[in-house]
Scaffold this active site. Structure first.
Site, PDB file in Angstrom:
ATOM      1  N   LYS A   1      -6.894   3.478  -3.404  1.00 61.24           N
ATOM      2  CA  LYS A   1      -7.324   3.509  -2.005  1.00 61.24           C
ATOM      3  C   LYS A   1      -7.558   4.955  -1.592  1.00 61.24           C
ATOM      4  O   LYS A   1      -6.794   5.846  -1.963  1.00 61.24           O
ATOM      5  CB  LYS A   1      -6.234   2.846  -1.150  1.00 61.24           C
ATOM      6  CG  LYS A   1      -6.469   2.823   0.356  1.00 61.24           C
ATOM      7  CD  LYS A   1      -5.322   2.068   1.023  1.00 61.24           C
ATOM      8  CE  LYS A   1      -5.360   2.191   2.537  1.00 61.24           C
ATOM      9  NZ  LYS A   1      -4.224   1.475   3.172  1.00 61.24           N
TER      10      LYS A   1
ATOM     11  N   LYS B   1     -10.368   0.440  -2.432  1.00 61.69           N
ATOM     12  CA  LYS B   1     -10.206   0.234  -0.994  1.00 61.69           C
ATOM     13  C   LYS B   1     -10.455   1.536  -0.238  1.00 61.69           C
ATOM     14  O   LYS B   1      -9.617   2.427  -0.254  1.00 61.69           O
ATOM     15  CB  LYS B   1      -8.801  -0.295  -0.672  1.00 61.69           C
ATOM     16  CG  LYS B   1      -8.563  -0.516   0.834  1.00 61.69           C
ATOM     17  CD  LYS B   1      -7.171  -1.063   1.101  1.00 61.69           C
ATOM     18  CE  LYS B   1      -6.877  -1.141   2.591  1.00 61.69           C
ATOM     19  NZ  LYS B   1      -5.521  -1.683   2.883  1.00 61.69           N
TER      20      LYS B   1
ATOM     21  N   ASP C   1       0.862  -1.188   0.000  1.00 58.34           N
ATOM     22  CA  ASP C   1       0.000   0.000   0.000  1.00 58.34           C
ATOM     23  C   ASP C   1       0.898   1.238   0.000  1.00 58.34           C
ATOM     24  O   ASP C   1       1.453   1.609   1.043  1.00 58.34           O
ATOM     25  CB  ASP C   1      -0.901   0.014   1.235  1.00 58.34           C
ATOM     26  CG  ASP C   1      -1.998  -1.046   1.187  1.00 58.34           C
ATOM     27  OD1 ASP C   1      -1.749  -2.133   0.622  1.00 58.34           O
ATOM     28  OD2 ASP C   1      -3.085  -0.794   1.729  1.00 58.34           O
TER      29      ASP C   1
END
Length: 318
Positions: A218, A254, A155
């Site tokens: 995300k 996400k 991430d």
């Protein structure tokens, strides 16, 4: 997780034409949030589904091996066994989608999951999380080291300055390098939408991240003042849909930051279902980044099964 997003060449002509209708996005968000949640008889099934989308996260300065070990155990056994049995779900192998930790804790997570006989993926934040304000060489090395230690999902955080100043080529180049540094690991690109200035910038940054080969986009690090919101999510989901229609590449989504209750998790599932369809309701294409959400989901399932709310000592620590 699904195959990697292939990415595309940077299409500046597409990006330059983007203009988001802020008022229309807010109206759409209000419409969705005003709707009733999932009917009571279906809630337990949807909550168990939500569990399988969670990236169970610990990103604290005082994280230790014992914290991470407990997190990994909870990821493998997210809901008490007797509750699953009461729902006839005890043989379904329900786990969270992944565990997410700092790079220095990746080895701890890999070790704990191996000891538990579990193949849940380990995700690591990287690239100077949460601010992303370190040298590019340092950010790339952080990715490589996390992958070497066993992380299979990374991430990353983008440099928000590049978005705020419209440096789309530079952003594309950076994320492309992140993609390369990940190797076989999957790349989840955090846009930190609360710091991008406008919904138009959110859409443009989403496109650039996907063009550069991000497997997921995300919303947030969870450390910003404003994290995952419905208006931002709608813009990102529309960008994912448009990118799929134009390129054939499916990119995951996400949301993260501030999603703490079972009711909120159901609202996020409903949003993704409405905007992208059932195809996206799989851990390959949808995750929820959360640390405390799982506890509330388990409490709601306990209530569904027993008819009463759990005391704190009734459920294991997460």
């Amino acid at each position: 997780m699904a195959a990697h997003c292939r990415g595309t060449e940077l299409d500046l002509s597409w990006i330059s034409k983007v203009q988001v209708n802020h008022a229309a996005v807010l109206r759409r968000a209000q419409q969705i949030q005003a709707r009733r949640s999932v009917k009571k008889e279906w809630q337990a099934a949807w909550l168990l589904k939500a569990v399988t989308f969670i990236d169970l996260t610990t990103l604290s300065g005082d994280d230790t091996f014992s914290n991470v070990q407990r997190l990994c155990y909870k990821a493998k056994y997210p809901i008490r066994a007797d509750l699953l049995k009461a729902l006839n779900m005890d043989d379904k192998g329900i786990t969270t989608a992944a565990v997410c930790v700092y790079p220095a804790r990746v080895c701890d997570a890999v070790k704990a999951l191996k000891a538990a006989g579990c193949s849940i993926p380990v995700a690591s934040v990287a690239t100077g999380f949460p601010a992303g304000q370190t040298h590019l060489k340092t950010r790339l090395e952080e990715i490589r080291l996390a992958v070497e230690d066993g992380a299979t999902e990374i991430d990353v955080v983008i440099n928000r300055t590049l978005v705020l100043t419209g440096q789309w080529e530079a952003l594309y180049d950076e994320v492309t390098q992140f993609r390369k540094a990940c190797g076989e690991a999957h790349l989840k690109t955090i846009l930190a939408t609360g710091e991008l200035g406008s919904l138009t910038n959110v859409y443009k940054a989403s496109l650039v991240a996907m063009m550069a080969g991000s497997d997921f986009i995300k919303t947030s690090t969870g450390k910003e003042t404003v994290n995952a919101t419905f208006p931002v999510a709608i813009v990102m989901l529309r960008a994912i849909r448009d990118f799929f229609w134009k390129t054939g590449n499916k990119v995951g989504f996400k949301p993260a930051g501030g999603i703490r209750t079972a009711k909120e998790s159901l609202a996020w599932l409903s949003l993704v279902k409405e905007e992208l369809g059932d195809e996206w309701l799989t851990p390959d294409l949808f995750r929820i980044g959360a640390s405390s959400l799982l506890s509330d989901i388990e409490r709601q399932i306990y209530h569904h099964v027993t008819g009463r709310y759990a005391a704190y000592h009734d459920l294991p620590m997460s």
